[in-house]
Design a protein around this motif. Structure first.
Motif, PDB file in Angstrom:
ATOM      1  N   MET A 158       0.845  -1.188   0.000  1.00 30.64           N
ATOM      2  CA  MET A 158       0.000   0.000   0.000  1.00 30.64           C
ATOM      3  C   MET A 158       0.885   1.244   0.000  1.00 30.64           C
ATOM      4  O   MET A 158       2.081   1.166   0.219  1.00 30.64           O
ATOM      5  N   GLY A 159       0.296   2.422  -0.166  1.00 25.72           N
ATOM      6  CA  GLY A 159       1.042   3.672  -0.176  1.00 25.72           C
ATOM      7  C   GLY A 159       0.301   4.750  -0.941  1.00 25.72           C
ATOM      8  O   GLY A 159      -0.853   4.563  -1.352  1.00 25.72           O
ATOM      9  N   VAL A 160       0.996   5.870  -1.116  1.00 27.20           N
ATOM     10  CA  VAL A 160       0.409   6.994  -1.859  1.00 27.20           C
ATOM     11  C   VAL A 160       1.296   7.301  -3.059  1.00 27.20           C
ATOM     12  O   VAL A 160       2.485   6.961  -3.088  1.00 27.20           O
ATOM     13  N   ARG A 161       0.731   7.972  -4.019  1.00 28.45           N
ATOM     14  CA  ARG A 161       1.489   8.351  -5.211  1.00 28.45           C
ATOM     15  C   ARG A 161       2.317   9.608  -4.934  1.00 28.45           C
ATOM     16  O   ARG A 161       1.957  10.428  -4.081  1.00 28.45           O
ATOM     17  N   VAL A 162       3.405   9.761  -5.662  1.00 31.54           N
ATOM     18  CA  VAL A 162       4.241  10.957  -5.521  1.00 31.54           C
ATOM     19  C   VAL A 162       3.421  12.202  -5.815  1.00 31.54           C
ATOM     20  O   VAL A 162       3.549  13.226  -5.134  1.00 31.54           O
ATOM     21  N   SER A 163       2.550  12.095  -6.813  1.00 34.64           N
ATOM     22  CA  SER A 163       1.714  13.257  -7.172  1.00 34.64           C
ATOM     23  C   SER A 163       0.820  13.668  -6.013  1.00 34.64           C
ATOM     24  O   SER A 163       0.542  14.867  -5.826  1.00 34.64           O
ATOM     25  N   ASP A 164       0.352  12.687  -5.206  1.00 28.38           N
ATOM     26  CA  ASP A 164      -0.479  13.014  -4.041  1.00 28.38           C
ATOM     27  C   ASP A 164       0.329  13.780  -2.996  1.00 28.38           C
ATOM     28  O   ASP A 164      -0.180  14.714  -2.355  1.00 28.38           O
ATOM     29  N   VAL A 165       1.583  13.394  -2.789  1.00 26.73           N
ATOM     30  CA  VAL A 165       2.445  14.082  -1.823  1.00 26.73           C
ATOM     31  C   VAL A 165       2.730  15.508  -2.290  1.00 26.73           C
ATOM     32  O   VAL A 165       2.721  16.463  -1.490  1.00 26.73           O
ATOM     33  N   LEU A 166       2.971  15.682  -3.559  1.00 28.47           N
ATOM     34  CA  LEU A 166       3.274  17.021  -4.084  1.00 28.47           C
ATOM     35  C   LEU A 166       2.072  17.961  -3.999  1.00 28.47           C
ATOM     36  O   LEU A 166       2.231  19.186  -4.040  1.00 28.47           O
TER      37      LEU A 166
END
Length: 560
Positions: free
Chosen positions: A1-9
């Motif tokens: 599981m995790g989040v996308r880099v775009s979500d963090v940005l």
């Protein structure tokens, strides 16, 4: 599981971030953890990690900073964020080129951006999205389980799994027959079933991004003419029930949620087959009990029984012959024992029941005849739809088909059959069964296993059974046949069988010799032996009749 880099940005804390490289994959690269790392990297960075650094220790050594970035890339990290302004003024060109070559996201934030705030917000986002995915997977599990319990079909279960994952899926039974298909390539199914000329290669190690997932060790992966197909075996009640097949466009689709969704789908399919088996077993039990009630309880064939039969799929208004079979299993000292050991079901009545029922069903379908069957402690009971005129031909054709296919699977099992037909009155099934049982008993007493006896062919034997209780008659029989019995016992011969075969062919020596596989002179020697031992002359009608009567009564008496 995790989040996308775009979500963090998209987080407020990262609003001043500048992405220098790897922009095209920001929406696909996943972040599972976040950490702050300075020189050296060594083994402190893991896959899918979002790395923060100030570049401390590299301020006077651009080559060391480049080596540091290269180590982060090689570690499998998802992205590197550099805080510039104190130790690293600007990211060197050769570092940017290195990151571009690896399509690696290299991000710059100003010195004033607090790493503690970044860590807090990124971890909060990861936890929130992980919880959403866990809840989504749990909702799917509950939906699939409830669907099975509410009687949904396998096709409906596959629709739910396809809707959740977007991956084509299919379900096959243990013989690779497709039970449900949701957008799955039928040519791949044919290839997996060894149909056609398409090459199928099984991969030793399945290619999935989450090899640590428990499901990974149960995966089989196949390369089917360049198309990748995955397979999971469905087990329930300690038995292989079938296979769950799925075809992602690329292995990356088999992420945490998808693997859990497939695991829940596998569990739902196992529950479905378990439920299906339970229903089938209940139906079989009900049918078995009904057929036994018809055959052995003498229950009148009234409106209630007709209605009950109709509910079970039986039409009791049709004419039926009753076939009763007993079986014998080859013993270890039998010459055919070696062949028998490799055959299935050799020590289990349950297994034998399965094979018999299977072949009864097959033969009835081929002949387009209705059947009702049961298996009661080694006794096979079959009611076969017939036409009353010339029904023996139908019965023989039916049993030929059953025995031929059974022998291929159970070479060590031999059957003897009795057949009865009593199609009148409210207890016609009961009467037919007892006629068939009587015919079978008379047959096995005289001849053993491997043949069929129709009730109407046993008139003489039934007459003999009625007179066999006369003591003076029995004494006469014993005096007549005892010399033969004793001779056969001492010499290990079979003069009694020789005489009955001679009688069967009405005293024709040539036909009798062929039937017994004897030379003519050997047969004549035996016949003279019989005359000498009994004091009877076989060409004399009275003597021949007396000896045959004695043999028949003795055979019947042996098994009372």
């Amino acid at each position: 599981m995790g989040v996308r880099v775009s979500d963090v940005l998209d987080l407020d804390v990262m609003k001043e971030a500048v992405v220098h490289t790897g922009q095209k994959d920001l929406a696909h690269k996943l972040i599972e953890w976040i950490s702050v790392i300075e020189v050296p990297v060594e083994n402190f960075v893991r896959k899918h990690e979002f790395v923060l650094t100030t570049g401390m220790g590299c301020e006077e050594d651009p080559a060391l900073f480049r080596s540091f970035v290269e180590d982060v890339i090689q570690s499998g990290a998802t992205a590197l964020t550099v805080s510039t302004g104190r130790y690293v003024s600007n990211i060197p060109r050769d570092v940017l080129e290195l990151a571009t070559t690896h399509n690696f996201p290299l991000i710059e934030v100003p010195w004033k951006t607090r790493f503690s705030n970044v860590i807090h917000d990124v971890l909060q986002t990861i936890n929130e999205q992980n919880e959403q995915k866990r809840q989504k997977a749990e909702n799917l599990r509950q939906t699939l389980t409830n669907s099975v319990l509410n009687g949904s079909s396998l096709e409906e279960l596959m629709d739910l799994l396809y809707e959740a994952t977007g991956i084509p899926v299919a379900i096959s039974d243990d013989e690779k027959n497709i039970r449900a298909n949701c957008d799955f390539d039928s040519t791949v199914i044919e290839a997996l079933n060894d149909e056609g000329d398409i090459l199928v290669e099984r991969l030793e190690k399945p290619d999935v991004p989450l090899a640590e997932h428990p499901l990974y060790h149960h995966l089989d992966q196949y390369n089917v003419d360049g198309k990748m197909c995955y397979e999971l075996t469905i087990f329930s009640n300690n038995k292989k029930q079938g296979y769950l097949l799925f075809m992602p466009e690329k292995p990356a689709e088999l992420n945490w949620f998808t693997m859990h969704a497939l695991e829940h789908g596998l569990t739902a399919c196992a529950l479905y087959f378990l439920t299906e088996n339970a229903v089938e077993m209940t139906e079989i039990r009900l049918k078995d009990n009904f057929v036994l009630q018809l055959a052995k309880d003498g229950t009148p064939l009234d409106a209630k029984m007709l209605s009950k039969g109709e509910l079970l799929g039986y039409d009791l208004a049709l004419p039926y012959a009753c076939l009763v079979g007993d079986f014998r299993v080859v013993e270890e000292d039998d010459p055919t024992w070696d062949d028998a050991q490799d055959q299935p079901g050799r020590s289990s009545l349950h297994s034998l029941n399965y094979y018999v029922q299977k072949e009864v069903t097959h033969a009835s379908q081929q002949l387009e005849r209705k059947t009702m069957s049961s298996f009661d402690e080694g006794e096979v009971i079959i009611f076969l739809e017939i036409e009353e005129n010339g029904y023996q031909e139908t019965v023989n054709h039916f049993l030929d088909m059953v025995e031929r296919r059974l022998h291929d699977q159970l070479a060590h099992v031999y059957f003897a059959w009795g057949v009865g037909l009593h199609n009148q009155g409210l207890q016609s099934f009961y009467e037919s069964y007892h006629e068939a049982r009587t015919a079978l008993d008379i047959h096995t007493e005289e001849h053993g296993f491997g043949e069929r006896t129709f009730f109407e062919e046993t008139k003489v034997n039934r007459l003999l059974m009625n007179v066999a209780s006369n003591d003076s008659l029995i004494k006469m029989v014993q005096e007549t046949i005892e010399p033969l019995i004793e001779y056969d016992r001492r010499r290990q011969t079979d003069l009694i069988h020789t005489f009955m075969t001679y009688q069967k062919y009405k005293g024709n020596v040539s036909q009798t010799a062929r039937a017994l596989n004897l030379h003519r002179q050997s047969l004549l020697y035996r016949l003279r032996n019989i005359e000498n031992l009994t004091g009877l002359t076989l060409v004399e009608a009275d003597d021949s009749f007396l000896l045959e009567l004695s043999v028949r009564l003795w055979l019947l008496k042996q098994f009372k």
